[in-house]
Design a protein around this motif. Sequence first.
Motif, mmCIF file in Angstrom:
data_model
loop_
_atom_site.group_PDB
_atom_site.id
_atom_site.type_symbol
_atom_site.label_atom_id
_atom_site.label_comp_id
_atom_site.label_asym_id
_atom_site.label_seq_id
_atom_site.Cartn_x
_atom_site.Cartn_y
_atom_site.Cartn_z
ATOM 1 N N ASP A 1 -4.004 -5.669 5.653
ATOM 2 C CA ASP A 1 -4.144 -6.588 4.507
ATOM 3 C C ASP A 1 -3.629 -7.981 4.868
ATOM 4 N N ARG B 1 -10.526 -13.385 -1.232
ATOM 5 C CA ARG B 1 -11.788 -12.661 -1.406
ATOM 6 C C ARG B 1 -12.816 -13.544 -2.120
ATOM 7 N N ASP C 1 0.848 -1.192 0.000
ATOM 8 C CA ASP C 1 0.000 0.000 0.000
ATOM 9 C C ASP C 1 0.879 1.236 0.000
#
Length: 318
Positions: A71, A145, A43
């Motif tokens: 994360d 995900r 990030d």
Amino acid sequence: MTDEFNLIARYFAPLAGPEGLGLKDDAACYHPKAGIDLVITKDVLVSGVHFFPDDDPFLLAQKALGVNLSDIAAKGAVPQFYFLGLCLPDSVSEQWLHSFSSGLLELQQEYEFTLAGGDTTSIKGPLVISITMIGHANEGCMTKRSGAKAGDGVFVTGTLGDAAGGLKVIENKLTGFDFLRERYYLPQPRLKFGVAAARYITAMADISDGLIADLGHICSASEKGATIQQQLLPISDSVSQMITAGFAEPCMIWAGGDDYELVFTANLNDMASIFAVAEEIGISATHIGMIDNTGEVRLVDPKGNLVHVKHKGFQHFR
Ligand SMILES: Nc1ncnc2c1ncn2[C@@H]1O[C@H](COP(=O)(O)OP(=O)(O)O)[C@@H](O)[C@H]1O
Ligand SMILES: Cc1ncc(C[n+]2csc(CCOP(=O)(O)OP(=O)(O)O)c2C)c(N)n1
Ligand SMILES: [Mg+2]
């Protein structure tokens, strides 16, 4: 300000672990163990976009690490080491670097990971902090995900909208609301929960952009939809007060970013085990809705009517 190599030796070499080779080589070297998957995330934080130019460097260091650790938490992994990219404008002093590196060290000690390398440049522009974090998960066990199934429950850790509330408090120079301010400045990566609950979880993401946006990422990766009950969304007393006082809109709860809580899906048969894990760790987990085949994330009010969602969450380039 000292030169580039003194700066690295003085402020960053003391944070390095063995794979960083004293921050004296072209690259780090690391030999992963058998049966372990490396979980790798990055990030970037930019002054004026992700934080304010005059933010306390000690807290800023922890935020930059915290959003990356979040994360890693969302993938059910354990942080090991990280790479730090810094583009430093002229305004950065040695005092700033001292506080910044102390902030890094504090979180390194709390979660037991080290610095493995990075790069430092000058910039005729805003301060940029780029972190690449490497974690470990047991082989094949990263919580992706893409695993949500129709009929799974949707859950979140903690409370929603606090950091967006904190941002409003800071921008509008409101007094009080210290809890919200802290939630903006110091995200709490849910690392213990991510690892301990991973075996019950079918899909997971962290909430950086906002609940609807980040649950949307789970739904699109899983080719599913979700229906969320507005009245079940967990909020702090402070967010409730802000909304009642007219300082903020309710959409801050589901579209405010920066919370760095986890949103995840699981079979309802595992709900009691998940709540037991959360209780043991001392955080809250809340069942907020269900995964379905609608292909979109829908928010409904207590009467079952659709709530119009204007913004799903933070988006760059909008
Ligand atoms: N510039 C880029 N180059 C390659 N991959 C990228 C880039 N920007 C984002 N990604 C990838 O896109 C995916 C979504 O990114 P993002 O929404 O930023 O995730 P997160 O919210 O977890 O940080 C991630 O897999 C990320 O690695
Ligand atoms: C000064 C300032 N203005 C606005 C925001 C709000 N904000 C900026 S980026 C962002 C979302 C998260 O950042 P992003 O780069 O999208 O992270 P990722 O999803 O990649 O983890 C939010 C809510 C902020 N944190 N600070
Ligand atoms: Mg990202």
